[in-house]
Design a protein around this motif. Sequence first.
Motif, PDB file in Angstrom:
ATOM      1  N   LEU A   1     -26.985   1.840  -6.211  1.00  0.00           N
ATOM      2  CA  LEU A   1     -27.670   1.258  -5.048  1.00  0.00           C
ATOM      3  C   LEU A   1     -28.748   0.270  -5.487  1.00  0.00           C
ATOM      4  O   LEU A   1     -28.904  -0.802  -4.887  1.00  0.00           O
ATOM      5  CB  LEU A   1     -28.278   2.370  -4.186  1.00  0.00           C
ATOM      6  N   VAL A   2     -29.463   0.621  -6.557  1.00  0.00           N
ATOM      7  CA  VAL A   2     -30.451  -0.322  -7.099  1.00  0.00           C
ATOM      8  C   VAL A   2     -29.748  -1.625  -7.492  1.00  0.00           C
ATOM      9  O   VAL A   2     -30.177  -2.721  -7.132  1.00  0.00           O
ATOM     10  CB  VAL A   2     -31.185   0.273  -8.324  1.00  0.00           C
ATOM     11  N   GLY A   3     -28.636  -1.484  -8.202  1.00  0.00           N
ATOM     12  CA  GLY A   3     -27.882  -2.671  -8.644  1.00  0.00           C
ATOM     13  C   GLY A   3     -27.380  -3.495  -7.479  1.00  0.00           C
ATOM     14  O   GLY A   3     -27.462  -4.736  -7.496  1.00  0.00           O
ATOM     15  N   ILE A   4     -26.872  -2.826  -6.446  1.00  0.00           N
ATOM     16  CA  ILE A   4     -26.367  -3.562  -5.270  1.00  0.00           C
ATOM     17  C   ILE A   4     -27.516  -4.286  -4.564  1.00  0.00           C
ATOM     18  O   ILE A   4     -27.412  -5.446  -4.188  1.00  0.00           O
ATOM     19  CB  ILE A   4     -25.653  -2.611  -4.299  1.00  0.00           C
ATOM     20  N   SER A   5     -28.638  -3.586  -4.420  1.00  0.00           N
ATOM     21  CA  SER A   5     -29.792  -4.201  -3.746  1.00  0.00           C
ATOM     22  C   SER A   5     -30.261  -5.447  -4.497  1.00  0.00           C
ATOM     23  O   SER A   5     -30.502  -6.506  -3.896  1.00  0.00           O
ATOM     24  CB  SER A   5     -30.939  -3.190  -3.646  1.00  0.00           C
ATOM     25  N   LEU A   6     -30.355  -5.321  -5.821  1.00  0.00           N
ATOM     26  CA  LEU A   6     -30.773  -6.481  -6.625  1.00  0.00           C
ATOM     27  C   LEU A   6     -29.726  -7.593  -6.557  1.00  0.00           C
ATOM     28  O   LEU A   6     -30.064  -8.781  -6.527  1.00  0.00           O
ATOM     29  CB  LEU A   6     -31.004  -6.058  -8.080  1.00  0.00           C
ATOM     30  N   SER A   7     -28.452  -7.204  -6.479  1.00  0.00           N
ATOM     31  CA  SER A   7     -27.380  -8.213  -6.413  1.00  0.00           C
ATOM     32  C   SER A   7     -27.402  -8.960  -5.083  1.00  0.00           C
ATOM     33  O   SER A   7     -27.115 -10.161  -5.029  1.00  0.00           O
ATOM     34  CB  SER A   7     -26.006  -7.547  -6.614  1.00  0.00           C
ATOM     35  N   ILE A   8     -27.760  -8.262  -4.007  1.00  0.00           N
ATOM     36  CA  ILE A   8     -27.878  -8.928  -2.699  1.00  0.00           C
ATOM     37  C   ILE A   8     -28.924 -10.039  -2.792  1.00  0.00           C
ATOM     38  O   ILE A   8     -28.700 -11.175  -2.358  1.00  0.00           O
ATOM     39  CB  ILE A   8     -28.270  -7.922  -1.605  1.00  0.00           C
ATOM     40  N   SER A   9     -30.054  -9.687  -3.419  1.00  0.00           N
ATOM     41  CA  SER A   9     -31.112 -10.693  -3.578  1.00  0.00           C
ATOM     42  C   SER A   9     -30.687 -11.802  -4.532  1.00  0.00           C
ATOM     43  O   SER A   9     -30.987 -12.979  -4.320  1.00  0.00           O
ATOM     44  CB  SER A   9     -32.402 -10.022  -4.085  1.00  0.00           C
TER      45      SER A   9
END
Length: 191
Positions: free
Chosen positions: A114-122
Motif C-alpha cells: 500500500l505504501v508503494g502504491i500510494s507513492l506510485s500514485i503520486s
Amino acid sequence: MITNLRSASKKVLRPMASALVKAGFTGNQVTALGLVMSLVYLGVIYFTRNPLLGLLTLAISSLLDALDGEVARMRGLAGPKGSFLDSSFDRLEDTLFIGSLVLLGFPPLLTAILVGISLSISYLRAKAESLGIKAEGKGLIERGERLILVGLILLFLPFLPLISTVIFYGLFVASIITLGQRFHLVMSALP
Ligand SMILES: CC(C)CCC[C@@H](C)CCC[C@@H](C)CCC[C@@H](C)CCOC[C@@H](COP(=O)(O)OP(=O)(O)OC[C@H]1O[C@@H](n2ccc(N)nc2=O)[C@H](O)[C@@H]1O)OCC[C@H](C)CCC[C@H](C)CCC[C@H](C)CCCC(C)C
Ligand SMILES: O=P([O-])([O-])O[C@@H]1[C@@H](O)[C@H](O)[C@@H](O)[C@H](O)[C@@H]1O
Ligand SMILES: [Mg+2]
Ligand SMILES: [Mg+2]
C-alpha cells in the motif's frame, strides 16, 4: 475532492498562516515541522501503540502541510524550491503514515504494498506533469483522501476495529484503482 476543497479551506487556513508569518516562520520551516510531526507520529505509534494519539499527530502534520504553502505565499516566497521540498517531504510523510499501520497490527506485506502504491500514485502525477499532462485531481483517491482514510482507520481502531479493517482494505483497493486510472490517463494522452 480535497483538491476541490482548497479554496474553501483558505478561510480557515489564512488566519493560522498569518499567525505563523507574524511569529517569524518561513514556509520551508513549516514544511520541515510537518515532517518532524510525521516522525513524532511514528514515535507515538511505536512507543504507545495509541491510534488516537497517532491521529492527532497526523492531523497536526497535515495541517502544517496545508499551512506551509500559505505561509510561503504570504511572505511572497512561494516557488519551485518550496514546491520540491513540500512534495518530497509529503512522500516521506506518506511512507510513515501508512507504514506505521504495521505497528497497529495491520498485515505487513499488504501495508508495504500500500505504501508503494500510494507513492506510485503520486509518482505518476509527477511523471505526467513532466510530460505536460495534468494528472492532479485525477483518480479516485488523491493524497488528501488517502490520509483521511488513514485517519479514519486510526479513529475507529480502538472502538470498532472491524471498521478499521474494512477501511484499510477499501483504501488498498481504491489506491489500486487510482493507480490504474492515472496510468490509463497518461498512456491514452501520449502519442
Ligand atoms: C473528512 C471527514 C469525512 C472525516 C475526517 C475524520 C478524521 C478522523 C480524518 C482526519 C484526517 C486528517 C488529519 C487528514 C487531512 C487530510 C488532507 C486534507 C491533508 C493534506 O492536505 C494537503 C493540503 C495542502 O496541500 P499542498 O501541500 O499541496 O498545498 P500547499 O502547501 O498550499 O501548496 C503547495 C505549494 O505551496 C508552495 N510552497 C509550499 C511549501 C513551501 N515550503 N514553499 C512553497 O513555496 C509551492 O508553490 C507548492 O507547490 O491540502 C490543501 C488543504 C485542504 C483542502 C484542507 C486541509 C485541512 C486540514 C489538513 C485538516 C487538519 C485535520 C483536522 C484538524 C481534523 C482533526 C481530526 C481530529 C479527530 C484529530
Ligand atoms: O497526486 P497525489 O499525490 O495523490 O495527491 C496530490 C498531493 O500529493 C499534492 O500534495 C497536492 O498538491 C495535489 O493537489 C494532490 O492532492
Ligand atoms: Mg503544503
Ligand atoms: Mg504537501
